[in-house]
Scaffold this active site. Sequence first.
Site, PDB file in Angstrom:
ATOM      1  N   GLU A 141      -6.207   1.285  13.362  1.00  0.00           N
ATOM      2  CA  GLU A 141      -7.289   0.190  13.676  1.00  0.00           C
ATOM      3  C   GLU A 141      -8.577  -0.037  12.767  1.00  0.00           C
ATOM      4  O   GLU A 141      -8.922  -1.171  12.578  1.00  0.00           O
ATOM      5  CB  GLU A 141      -7.621   0.976  15.051  1.00  0.00           C
ATOM      6  CG  GLU A 141      -8.591   0.142  15.973  1.00  0.00           C
ATOM      7  CD  GLU A 141      -9.310   0.562  17.129  1.00  0.00           C
ATOM      8  OE1 GLU A 141     -10.208   0.614  17.410  1.00  0.00           O
ATOM      9  OE2 GLU A 141      -8.229   1.238  17.944  1.00  0.00           O
ATOM     10  N   ASP A 142      -8.842   1.145  12.105  1.00  0.00           N
ATOM     11  CA  ASP A 142      -9.862   0.873  11.147  1.00  0.00           C
ATOM     12  C   ASP A 142      -9.511   0.750   9.672  1.00  0.00           C
ATOM     13  O   ASP A 142     -10.305   0.580   8.684  1.00  0.00           O
ATOM     14  CB  ASP A 142     -10.706   2.172  11.218  1.00  0.00           C
ATOM     15  CG  ASP A 142     -11.434   2.560  12.514  1.00  0.00           C
ATOM     16  OD1 ASP A 142     -11.236   1.547  13.304  1.00  0.00           O
ATOM     17  OD2 ASP A 142     -11.672   3.736  12.920  1.00  0.00           O
TER      18      ASP A 142
END
Length: 736
Positions: free
Chosen positions: A90-91
């Site tokens: 996600e990051d």
Amino acid sequence: MLNIDVEEERKVILREYRKLLKKAKPFLKDGDAKLIKKAFMTSMEAHKDMRRKSGEPYILHPIAVATIAVEEIGLGTTSIIAALLHDVVEDTDWEIEDIEKEFGPKVAPIIDGLTKISGVFEYGTSQQAENFRKMLLTLSKDVRVILIKLADRLHNMRTLESMPRNKQLKITSETIYLYAPLAHRLGLYAIKSELEDLHLKYTENEIYRDIANKINETRSARQKFIRNFIGPIESELDKLKWPYTIKGRPKSIYSIWNKMKKQNIPFDEVYDLFAIRIIVDAPVENEKAACWEVYSIVTDFYKPNPDRLRDWISTPKANGYESLHTTVMSDKGQWVEVQIRTKRMDDIAEKGYAAHWKYKDSYSNPEQTRLEQWISRVREMLESNDTNAIEFVDDFRSNLFSDEVFVFTPKGDLKTLPNKSTALDFAFDIHTEVGAKCLGAKVNQKLVPLNYELKNGDQIEILTSNKQKPSEDWLRFVVSSKAKAKIKDLLKEDKKSAALEGKEIVFRKLKQMKIDPKDEVINKIRAYFDEKTPLDLYYSIATGKHDPKLIKRFQEEVLTEKESSRKRINTRGDANSFEKELKKVKGEDMLLIGEDMDVVDYKIAGCCHPIPGDEVFGFVTVNEGIKIHRTSCPNAPELLSNHGNRVVKARWTSQQEIAFLAGLQIIGTDRVGLISDVTQIISSELKVNMQSISVDTKDGIFEGKIHLFVQSTKHLDKLIDKLKAVRGIVKVNRYD
């Protein structure tokens, strides 16, 4: 600027990582430690420049999540690796394919389930609900996704202090709306209680602190009471052939607050502030006998309340919880709840689903895999449910917190259904075809209607007919997710064919008016006719509920409105775009709204009637601009959970004296002149205007409900204190 001691931070990170390895050591197999180290190094590298809102290095979060997964849930190596990597995709630039390549096919699907979806979502749904749906669908494949998500949420709630207020409200609302019920249903009672307590801490901080302080103040008296209570029974328990332990457990702050609210009583009147738990270390084959033996010893010394005996050993709860609960009268004249269970049962009660796997081989009958039966039912429900995300989450959620009812088939097979289930729920639980054709049922040989509410021990035979068809009414009285989902599916098939005809009518009308039938226009028509979805709109037009000619009037009333009506803010943007719009609208009200705390137009929500002094938030509605809700509003968890992008900050400023409607409930002993004294204080002494007053007296007890206008919570508190001092009045409470 932040001064960072790199060396000190490195020591902290290593210390936390070693703590994780120490917790995991008992079950690590060959090569596991190497894989965990690789995951840790990967996560370290991926998050090297990232910090949490508190300022600490981001890597401490995945380490903490992995530690909770091991220590508090009891998960293994695969889950540790997944927890360490849960935010990497996600990051950062990592993809699921990279995870699979480096860590194998077991870890990758778990990370995928934990990775949020990004992008633009169609009208009538929300990003949060879509992410909830994605995560819940993983129950079909791997429960560990949800268990790691619960560990992630627990750590986020434990470290919520450093987040801005609007984020705190969003996160804590999602927690009480979905994650606490999920923890409950998966048998993680300790985590469920902590999530609920933390929710209360961030939404009703004064109440939370007040109850926590009172629990601390009564601790020594409670411990003394427990010592005196267990004293007489210990000598008898010592004669048992199995070792035992006794714990005194205080009720959670949240459950005490719930009881105070539900029963409308102060803290001092909550008598069951704690339960006494007796845990016997008996082998599986002797568990039942051992628990009833302990029950016999306890009731030899203390009189039990026959209405409060709960036997979850013979029929465990749907989440696998097993225990024997009884409430007995102590020699001090106080009711005490005693919970009797074995070490295995206690482990499952604390660690839920993960503990089931640990004891799976010792299960001697299928009844003890009840949690797995529930998960199979959930899988079936999830896989067949094609409703929109918000509806999906609501349906799923409605069954999470419900108690169970135990009933039997004509052949004597035991079925567990949610509490308040009807004969129709039972029919759908057997098979979709049986439910769809259900005419009625025989319960204990007597004929009953479809909406008959099942009771424990009922034996049910379903009556069917090929002429029977599901109707919308059925949705009003079924309670199980499975029945709701199946009925909606069956109705949808009928609805879709009718809606096609309705769609043609709408498109034809728009063509005549030379309007392009794009999504935006269709949604405006949908809102104009007050229908939930475009499908509902087309169906209602096709079935004659709405006259197609009204589309012409819609054009005149809605589409020709000038741009000056910008106060109707476009609700499809994000919070920032709302706030830019809000800055343009200036008014003379008392609320500061948005990131820059501007003064804008708003409406007070009728569901919770906030007044100055209440903690509040703004919610951007579809047609009515911004509505202001109290953070403790009953609708707040749902609004903040499913529509966080439509929430804006709001706080009161005390520049003007404006009156706001509030409700008071007054209870007391009836006497001549009581109402006169009450109205004298309200009208003359404190100069408060009353909107209405209703009074009911029965058997000398007086109950009054007053609607009045006040300036703020301080003003209201002052009034409540004055009213409490009136002779004969026992309680004064604000109500919504």
